[in-house]
Design an enzyme around this catalytic site. Structure first.
Site, PDB file in Angstrom:
ATOM      1  CB  SER A 151      -0.765  -0.090   1.174  1.00  0.00           C
ATOM      2  OG  SER A 151      -1.446   1.344   1.655  1.00  0.00           O
ATOM      3  CE1 TYR A 164      -4.484  -2.122   5.065  1.00  0.00           C
ATOM      4  CE2 TYR A 164      -3.515   0.220   4.675  1.00  0.00           C
ATOM      5  CZ  TYR A 164      -4.113  -1.125   4.223  1.00  0.00           C
ATOM      6  OH  TYR A 164      -4.188  -1.450   2.920  1.00  0.00           O
TER       7      TYR A 164
HETATM    8  C1  BGC Z   1      -6.068   1.439   1.977  1.00  0.00           C
HETATM    9  C2  BGC Z   1      -7.242   2.287   1.451  1.00  0.00           C
HETATM   10  C3  BGC Z   1      -6.907   3.620   1.410  1.00  0.00           C
HETATM   11  C4  BGC Z   1      -5.447   3.891   0.677  1.00  0.00           C
HETATM   12  C5  BGC Z   1      -5.210   5.283   0.523  1.00  0.00           C
HETATM   13  C6  BGC Z   1      -4.878   1.749   1.029  1.00  0.00           C
HETATM   14  O1  BGC Z   1      -4.029   0.837   1.280  1.00  0.00           O
HETATM   15  O2  BGC Z   1      -6.451   0.019   2.027  1.00  0.00           O
HETATM   16  O3  BGC Z   1      -8.316   2.209   2.570  1.00  0.00           O
HETATM   17  O4  BGC Z   1      -7.919   4.630   0.836  1.00  0.00           O
HETATM   18  O5  BGC Z   1      -4.665   3.003   1.063  1.00  0.00           O
HETATM   19  O6  BGC Z   1      -5.089   5.830   1.977  1.00  0.00           O
END
Ligand code: BGC
Length: 265
Positions: A151, A164
């Site tokens: 991400s 996360y």
């Molecule tokens: C997340 C999303 C988020 C995006 C940008 C991703 O890794 O799962 O929820 O909108 O990152 O912030």
């Protein structure tokens, strides 16, 4: 350039939904036989398999919790039984359980680390073991390909999402370390770091007013689609990317470009 994955076997974890679904469909369209892994939603996985079959592709839905060591072993064994081996792992399954740090329960911290980080470790470990055992199966230049779904939050801190962001930062280093460790085995390991993508788990953040607000963070001016990420995942798994290992590729419409500085800071 024609990208294809002809005759390769790909396992996509969390293939029943969002980015995993789009990757499964794109890979099958490119000629791969695809295992669509799911944890709890068999119906959605079956729907992906049916869509692939309707387009003339080959796929199989296989259940497995990627955070569970025994499940991961079984998942790979069933993949090999179904299609004769494995060439590509897309370690994609992931979850989000948001809370401000003072309110974040240990259970929610642990769950996200277990699925997002430990799950990718378990799947990558099993893939490496099998790639080494198989040797080159004669369909592609590398002896195996691993893609780690990360991400933008492997680099952008994210208040209210410590579990996360920590899991994705961990994935970035797991990916690079693994790439270094297995390069001599001719196993390629790379990462994809998507920004805001229109997926079911992101519905609240990408629709309506929240969606408009989100666009302020995206210089390119649109929210991504799962197919944007699938196209990159197809390139990265193909022989066209054979010289690529240890790379993390951002696909985020510029979200990681510090848009707050757009107008001179
Ligand atoms: C997340 C999303 C988020 C995006 C940008 C991703 O890794 O799962 O929820 O909108 O990152 O912030």
């Amino acid at each position: 350039m024609q990208l294809n994955l002809n005759d390769r076997v790909a396992l996509v974890t969390g293939g029943d939904s969002g980015i995993g679904r789009a990757v499964s469909i794109a890979y099958a369209r490119a000629g791969a036989r695809v295992v669509v892994n799911y944890n709890s939603n068999q119906e959605k996985a079956d729907e992906v398999v049916a869509a692939i079959a309707a387009a003339g592709g080959q796929a199989r839905a296989i259940q497995g919790n990627t955070a569970d060591e025994d499940d991961v072993r079984r998942l790979f064994a069933e993949t090999a039984d179904a299609f004769g081996g494995i060439d590509i792992l897309v370690a994609n399954a992931g979850v989000q359980k948001d809370a401000p740090i003072a309110e974040m329960s240990l259970a929610d911290w642990q769950k996200v680390i277990d699925v997002n980080l430990t799950g990718q470790f378990l799947c990558a470990r099993e893939a490496v073991r099998r790639f080494r055992q198989q040797g080159n199966r004669g369909q592609m230049r590398a002896n195996g390909v691993i893609l780690c779904m990360s991400s933008v939050h492997e680099i952008i801190p994210w208040a209210g999402h410590a579990n996360y962001a920590a899991s994705k930062g961990g994935i970035a280093m797991l990916m690079r370390t693994l790439a270094q460790e297995v390069a001599a085995d001719r196993i390629r390991v790379n990462g994809i770091a998507p920004g805001a993508i229109r997926t079911p788990i992101n519905e609240d953040a990408t629709e309506g007013e929240a969606g408009k607000k989100l666009l302020e963070l995206i210089p390119y001016g649109r929210i991504g689609d799962p197919e944007d990420v699938a196209a990159l995942a197809l390139f990265m798994a193909s022989d066209a990317a054979d010289y690529m290992t240890g790379a993390s590729v951002l696909i985020d419409g510029g979200m990681s470009l510090y848009p707050g500085f757009e107008n001179n800071g």
